[in-house]
Write an enzyme that holds these catalytic residues in place. Structure first.
Site, short mmCIF file in Angstrom:
data_model
loop_
_atom_site.label_atom_id
_atom_site.label_comp_id
_atom_site.label_asym_id
_atom_site.label_seq_id
_atom_site.Cartn_x
_atom_site.Cartn_y
_atom_site.Cartn_z
N GLY A 50 0.80 -1.26 0.19
CA GLY A 50 -0.04 0.02 0.18
C GLY A 50 0.90 1.14 -0.12
O GLY A 50 0.47 2.59 -0.75
N ASP A 106 0.80 3.56 4.29
CA ASP A 106 -0.12 4.26 3.47
C ASP A 106 -1.16 4.95 4.36
O ASP A 106 -1.56 6.16 4.30
CB ASP A 106 -0.94 3.39 2.33
CG ASP A 106 -1.29 1.92 2.94
OD1 ASP A 106 -1.16 1.67 4.21
OD2 ASP A 106 -1.88 1.29 2.07
N ASP A 109 -5.26 2.84 10.17
CA ASP A 109 -6.84 2.59 10.31
C ASP A 109 -6.98 2.24 11.76
O ASP A 109 -7.37 3.12 12.46
CB ASP A 109 -7.08 1.45 9.36
CG ASP A 109 -8.37 1.28 9.43
OD1 ASP A 109 -9.30 1.95 9.90
OD2 ASP A 109 -8.84 0.12 8.70
N LYS A 137 -7.29 7.68 9.36
CA LYS A 137 -8.70 7.52 9.65
C LYS A 137 -9.40 8.33 10.89
O LYS A 137 -8.60 8.01 11.72
CB LYS A 137 -9.31 6.27 9.39
CG LYS A 137 -9.41 5.75 7.93
CD LYS A 137 -9.95 4.46 7.72
CE LYS A 137 -9.81 3.94 6.44
NZ LYS A 137 -10.33 2.49 6.18
N PHE A 158 -13.61 3.26 3.66
CA PHE A 158 -12.55 2.37 2.94
C PHE A 158 -12.37 3.20 1.67
O PHE A 158 -13.04 3.48 0.54
CB PHE A 158 -13.17 1.06 2.67
CG PHE A 158 -12.34 -0.07 1.99
CD1 PHE A 158 -11.31 -0.48 2.89
CD2 PHE A 158 -11.83 -0.16 0.75
CE1 PHE A 158 -10.32 -1.39 2.69
CE2 PHE A 158 -10.68 -0.87 0.42
CZ PHE A 158 -10.04 -1.58 1.25
N VAL A 159 -10.88 3.31 1.51
CA VAL A 159 -10.55 4.00 0.15
C VAL A 159 -9.42 3.06 -0.59
O VAL A 159 -9.03 2.17 -0.28
CB VAL A 159 -9.90 5.34 0.63
CG1 VAL A 159 -10.47 6.49 1.54
CG2 VAL A 159 -8.62 5.15 1.57
N ASP A 165 -5.51 -0.84 -1.92
CA ASP A 165 -6.29 -1.83 -2.99
C ASP A 165 -7.52 -2.06 -2.36
O ASP A 165 -7.81 -2.08 -1.07
CB ASP A 165 -5.58 -2.92 -3.24
CG ASP A 165 -5.32 -3.78 -1.87
OD1 ASP A 165 -5.06 -3.44 -0.95
OD2 ASP A 165 -5.68 -5.12 -1.92
N ARG A 171 -4.80 -0.18 -7.12
CA ARG A 171 -3.45 0.60 -6.55
C ARG A 171 -3.07 1.51 -7.48
O ARG A 171 -2.47 2.38 -7.27
CB ARG A 171 -2.58 -0.63 -6.50
CG ARG A 171 -2.72 -1.49 -5.33
CD ARG A 171 -1.49 -2.19 -4.80
NE ARG A 171 -1.83 -3.54 -4.01
CZ ARG A 171 -1.90 -3.50 -2.90
NH1 ARG A 171 -1.85 -2.50 -2.09
NH2 ARG A 171 -2.26 -4.74 -2.21
P1 IMP Z 1 -4.40 -0.82 10.43
O1 IMP Z 1 -3.58 -2.12 10.88
O2 IMP Z 1 -5.87 -1.33 10.54
O3 IMP Z 1 -3.97 0.48 10.76
O4 IMP Z 1 -4.34 -1.03 8.95
C1 IMP Z 1 -3.09 -1.02 7.99
C2 IMP Z 1 -3.18 -1.43 6.74
O5 IMP Z 1 -4.62 -1.88 6.30
C3 IMP Z 1 -3.08 -0.39 5.73
O6 IMP Z 1 -1.35 -0.39 5.69
C4 IMP Z 1 -3.63 -0.39 4.43
O7 IMP Z 1 -2.69 -1.20 3.92
C5 IMP Z 1 -4.93 -1.66 4.91
N1 IMP Z 1 -5.99 -0.55 4.87
C6 IMP Z 1 -6.54 0.14 6.02
N2 IMP Z 1 -7.72 0.86 5.56
C7 IMP Z 1 -7.83 0.64 4.28
C8 IMP Z 1 -8.44 1.46 3.31
O8 IMP Z 1 -9.59 2.25 3.56
N3 IMP Z 1 -8.17 0.88 2.04
C9 IMP Z 1 -7.20 0.25 1.67
N4 IMP Z 1 -6.37 -0.50 2.70
C10 IMP Z 1 -6.67 0.05 3.81
MG MG Z 2 -0.69 -1.49 4.41
#
Ligand code: IMP
Ligand code: MG
Length: 181
Positions: A50, A106, A109, A137, A158-159, A165, A171
């Protein structure tokens, strides 16, 4: 117009951030990073896939000596909801002792991915750990992680695009957008 005549863009409900906005924000982030790490050699830990385009654009705007280490880490497995599990294969011969680390991903979340990587960077004895994300987010994060550089704060949607992706697709969009439901 953007170079996608055959319709990747047509799957979007709307564009959240267009390519020029992304690029100008990244240029400003690069100046911040360069000022903070001035006089140091940076070890960049870039979370793939990402972070691919964000990292590529950010690093080329930073005029400091650096080495680049890419890693795959994710708490997602091809869906739009986080699984809560972080997979983090660690490169075998990576020595981070006393290194000045810039960790890049990227999007923040749930915070689980960056939290897991930060834990490991501390264990490995990094001297400095600064973290940058293109997007953060606005939501309750399962784990609160310290982030030093944030490109844009976005709503909890969700983006896709600019590296991010949905099931492996989108991507290559030069912008960031929301998929059609
Ligand atoms: P986290 O561990 O939940 O903070 O998520 C991190 C990973 O989830 C990011 O590095 C992204 O690759 C993926 N991710 C989280 N939110 C999104 C989204 O809205 N679109 C696409 N990928 C996401
Ligand atoms: Mg990622």
């Amino acid at each position: 117009m953007l170079p996608h005549p055959t319709g990747v863009l047509s799957d979007l409900d709307r564009v959240l951030l267009d390519a020029p906005s992304i690029q100008s924000r990244i240029a400003a982030m690069a100046r911040e990073v360069a000022a903070d790490f001035d006089g140091k050699v940076i070890t960049v830990i870039a979370i793939m896939d990402g972070g691919l385009f964000f990292v590529a654009d950010l690093l080329r705007a930073i005029d400091l000596p650096m080495r680049l280490v890419t890693m795959s880490a994710s708490s997602y497995h091809g869906t739009t909801k986080s699984s809560g599990q972080v997979h983090l294969p660690w490169p075998a011969s990576l020595d981070l002792k006393d290194q000045h680390v810039l960790l890049l991903d990227d999007i923040l979340d749930t915070g689980l991915t960056l939290g897991a990587v930060q834990d490991r960077l501390k264990q490995e004895g990094a001297a400095t750990i600064r973290t940058g994300v293109l997007l953060k987010k606005r939501r309750e994060h399962a784990r609160e992680v310290a982030v030093d550089y944030v490109g844009f704060e976005i709503e909890d949607e969700f983006v896709v695009g600019y590296g991010m992706d949905y099931q492996g697709r989108f991507r290559n969009l030069p912008c960031i957008g929301i998929l059609r439901p």
